[in-house]
Design a protein around this motif. Structure first.
Motif, mmCIF file in Angstrom:
data_model
loop_
_atom_site.group_PDB
_atom_site.id
_atom_site.type_symbol
_atom_site.label_atom_id
_atom_site.label_comp_id
_atom_site.label_asym_id
_atom_site.label_seq_id
_atom_site.Cartn_x
_atom_site.Cartn_y
_atom_site.Cartn_z
ATOM 1 N N THR A 98 9.283 -2.696 4.770
ATOM 2 C CA THR A 98 10.128 -1.652 5.338
ATOM 3 C C THR A 98 10.167 -1.824 6.850
ATOM 4 O O THR A 98 9.118 -1.910 7.496
ATOM 5 N N SER A 126 23.708 6.245 1.422
ATOM 6 C CA SER A 126 22.853 5.919 0.286
ATOM 7 C C SER A 126 23.118 4.507 -0.218
ATOM 8 O O SER A 126 22.188 3.753 -0.530
ATOM 9 N N ALA A 157 17.361 -2.039 1.049
ATOM 10 C CA ALA A 157 16.070 -2.004 0.364
ATOM 11 C C ALA A 157 15.951 -3.130 -0.651
ATOM 12 O O ALA A 157 14.875 -3.730 -0.814
ATOM 13 N N SER A 182 16.456 6.818 4.147
ATOM 14 C CA SER A 182 15.544 5.673 4.273
ATOM 15 C C SER A 182 14.162 6.081 4.763
ATOM 16 O O SER A 182 13.188 5.366 4.531
ATOM 17 N N TRP A 204 21.599 1.959 2.241
ATOM 18 C CA TRP A 204 20.154 1.841 2.144
ATOM 19 C C TRP A 204 19.728 1.133 0.859
ATOM 20 O O TRP A 204 18.777 0.347 0.864
ATOM 21 N N ARG A 205 20.416 1.373 -0.247
ATOM 22 C CA ARG A 205 20.071 0.675 -1.497
ATOM 23 C C ARG A 205 20.213 -0.829 -1.311
ATOM 24 O O ARG A 205 19.359 -1.610 -1.771
ATOM 25 N N LEU A 215 21.596 8.221 6.878
ATOM 26 C CA LEU A 215 20.890 6.963 6.615
ATOM 27 C C LEU A 215 19.423 7.091 7.028
ATOM 28 O O LEU A 215 18.526 6.597 6.332
ATOM 29 N N SER A 216 19.144 7.772 8.120
ATOM 30 C CA SER A 216 17.764 7.969 8.549
ATOM 31 C C SER A 216 16.999 8.851 7.561
ATOM 32 O O SER A 216 15.851 8.552 7.210
#
Length: 412
Positions: free
Chosen positions: A80, A66, A73, A106, A69-70, A102-103
Motif C-alpha cells: 500500500t 471506487s 489495489a 483507499s 482504487w480497485r 478516493l482518499s
C-alpha cells in the motif's frame, strides 16, 4: 533502488520516494489505466504512487473513485502506498469530490499536483482544500517530467501561491531536475565538461536554453556520436541553482510549506547538471558550491599552481568568470604554457585590479577555465621568476550558476 541507497536517502532527510507508475484516463464511465511495471525499491524508505490523469470528465463521483482504487489495489497487491499523487493537466468541477472520495475509500492521502496557473481556478482551490495539501511546481528546467515550472514567470513564489494563502493548507513545492537539450537526448546526459573544452566545442551564451555548444571535433557524449559542425543547446540545474530555489521557498510565510519534491531522482550514471551522488551529498549538508583547494609548489625560481575541486559540485559555464591568477610585486615572470587550463593571458596587476596589458615584461598571468567540473584538478604550466626573492600572490575566482562568486587567495 538498492537498500543502501534508500537508507542513505532516508538518513539525508528524504521522507519518501514517489514512483511514477503511468496514466489513468477518467473521461469515460470507467477508468482506463496504462501502468508500467513497478521498480524495485529496497529498504524501509516509504514509497508513494504517482499517476498522471490524461483526461477527465465533469462531476467525478464516489463510483469513479471506487473503480480507480480497485484497479490500483489489484496492481499493487499487498503493498500500500503512503500516498497517491494525481498529476492533473485538466481540472474538472468534481475534482475535489473525487479526491476526497478516493482518499476515504483507499485510506491513503490523495495529493493533487497542480500548476501555478491552475491554482487560479476555483475548482483547483476546492480540491486542495479537500486534500489539505498539494504539490505545486515552482522551478526547474522545463522538462516534461514536471509541467508548469515556467508558468507566471514574473511572479514570486508567494504570488504564485496566493490563492492558497488563506485556506490553511500545507503545500509541497516541486523542482524539476531533469536536463533538457535540443536536439533531445535519449538519456539523462553526461557531465558537460567535455563540451567546454575549446578544442572540442565553442560555447555560446545565445541559446534557446542555458548554453549552446557548437561541436568542433567529433566526440561521443550522452549516448550518441556528435560530428563537427553539429550543435546542441542544453539547460541543466545544478546544486547552486537548486539551493537558490529552496532558499526562496524557505522565506515563504503563507501558505505553510510542508516540504519540497525533487523531480526526478537522478540516475546513478547521470552527470549532467546534478548527479545522484551530488544530490545526496547536498541533502546530507555538503555544497552547494565547489570546495576547491589551491596549492603553490616552488623550486628555485620556478613554481606551479594547482586548483583541485575534489567534490561533486561544479562551477558555472563561463568564458570569463572562472580564473586563477598569479602575480608578483616586483620583477617579472615568464609563463609559456596554459597547463590544463583553457586559456592563458599575460598582464599586470595594480592592487587588486587585473590588466591584460603590461609594459616591458609581464608581472601577472591569468589562467581561465570555462567550467570547473566535479572532481577536476587543474594545473598551471611552469612559471619562471626573474628573482628567487620575488613575492608571489595567487588569487582565484569561480562563478556559480546562481550568479554568486567564490574567491580566495594565498601568497608566498
Amino acid at each position: 533502488m538498492d537498500a543502501a541507497t534508500a537508507e542513505r536517502l532516508r538518513l539525508a532527510g528524504v521522507d519518501e520516494l514517489v514512483v511514477e507508475r503511468g496514466t489513468v484516463n477518467l473521461a469515460g464511465e470507467v477508468p482506463v489505466f496504462r501502468m508500467a511495471p513497478a521498480p524495485s525499491v529496497a529498504g524501509s524508505i516509504p514509497v508513494a504512487l504517482a499517476l498522471r490523469v490524461e483526461a477527465v470528465r465533469e462531476k467525478l463521483g464516489e463510483g469513479m473513485a471506487s473503480a480507480v482504487w480497485r484497479a490500483i489495489a489489484a496492481e499493487l497487491g499487498e503493498s500500500t502506498p503512503v500516498e497517491i499523487l494525481l498529476d492533473q493537466p485538466e481540472v474538472s468541477s468534481g475534482l475535489g469530490d473525487f479526491v476526497g472520495a478516493l482518499s476515504n475509500i483507499s485510506g491513503v492521502p490523495v495529493i493533487p499536483v497542480l500548476t501555478p496557473q491552475q491554482l487560479r481556478l476555483p475548482e483547483a482551490v476546492q480540491a486542495v482544500s479537500v486534500a489539505r495539501s498539494c504539490v505545486v511546481p515552482i522551478a526547474g528546467t522545463g522538462h516534461p517530467s514536471l509541467r508548469g515550472v515556467a508558468e507566471l514567470p514574473t511572479l514570486t513564489i508567494a504570488e504564485k501561491l496566493a490563492p492558497l494563502a488563506s485556506i490553511g493548507v500545507r503545500v509541497r513545492l516541486a523542482v524539476g531536475l531533469h536536463p533538457v537539450a535540443e536536439p533531445a537526448l535519449s538519456e539523462w546526459g553526461d557531465d558537460i565538461n567535455p563540451l567546454t573544452e575549446p578544442e572540442i566545442a565553442a560555447v555560446r551564451t545565445s541559446s534557446i536554453h542555458d548554453r549552446t555548444f557548437e561541436i568542433r571535433r567529433s566526440l561521443n557524449w550522452s549516448g550518441r556520436q556528435w560530428s563537427a559542425e553539429e550543435s546542441v543547446a542544453v539547460r541543466w540545474l545544478d546544486a547552486s541553482r537548486l539551493h537558490t530555489s529552496l532558499a526562496e521557498v524557505g522565506r515563504l510565510i503563507l501558505p505553510e510549506v510542508a516540504g519540497w519534491d525533487l523531480v526526478p531522482l537522478p540516475p546513478e550514471e547521470g552527470g549532467l547538471g546534478l548527479s545522484r551522488e551530488a544530490l545526496i551529498r547536498y541533502l546530507e549538508g555538503e555544497g552547494p558550491n565547489p570546495e576547491v583547494t589551491v596549492k603553490l609548489e616552488t623550486s628555485g625560481t620556478r613554481f606551479t599552481v594547482s586548483l583541485d575541486n575534489p567534490g561533486p559540485f561544479g562551477s558555472a559555464v563561463s568564458g570569463v568568470g572562472n580564473w586563477l591568477e598569479v602575480s608578483i610585486v616586483s620583477g617579472s615572470l615568464v609563463a609559456d604554457s596554459r597547463g590544463s587550463f583553457d586559456r592563458l593571458v599575460l598582464g599586470s596587476v595594480e592592487g587588486n585590479q587585473w590588466n591584460p596589458r603590461y609594459l616591458g615584461a609581464p608581472t601577472a598571468a591569468r589562467y581561465s577555465e570555462i567550467y570547473v567540473a566535479p572532481g577536476e584538478q587543474l594545473n598551471t604550466g611552469p612559471v619562471r621568476l626573474s628573482s628567487r626573492r620575488a613575492q608571489v600572490r595567487v588569487r582565484w575566482q569561480l562563478l556559480l550558476s546562481s550568479g554568486d562568486v567564490r574567491t580566495g587567495s594565498l601568497a608566498r
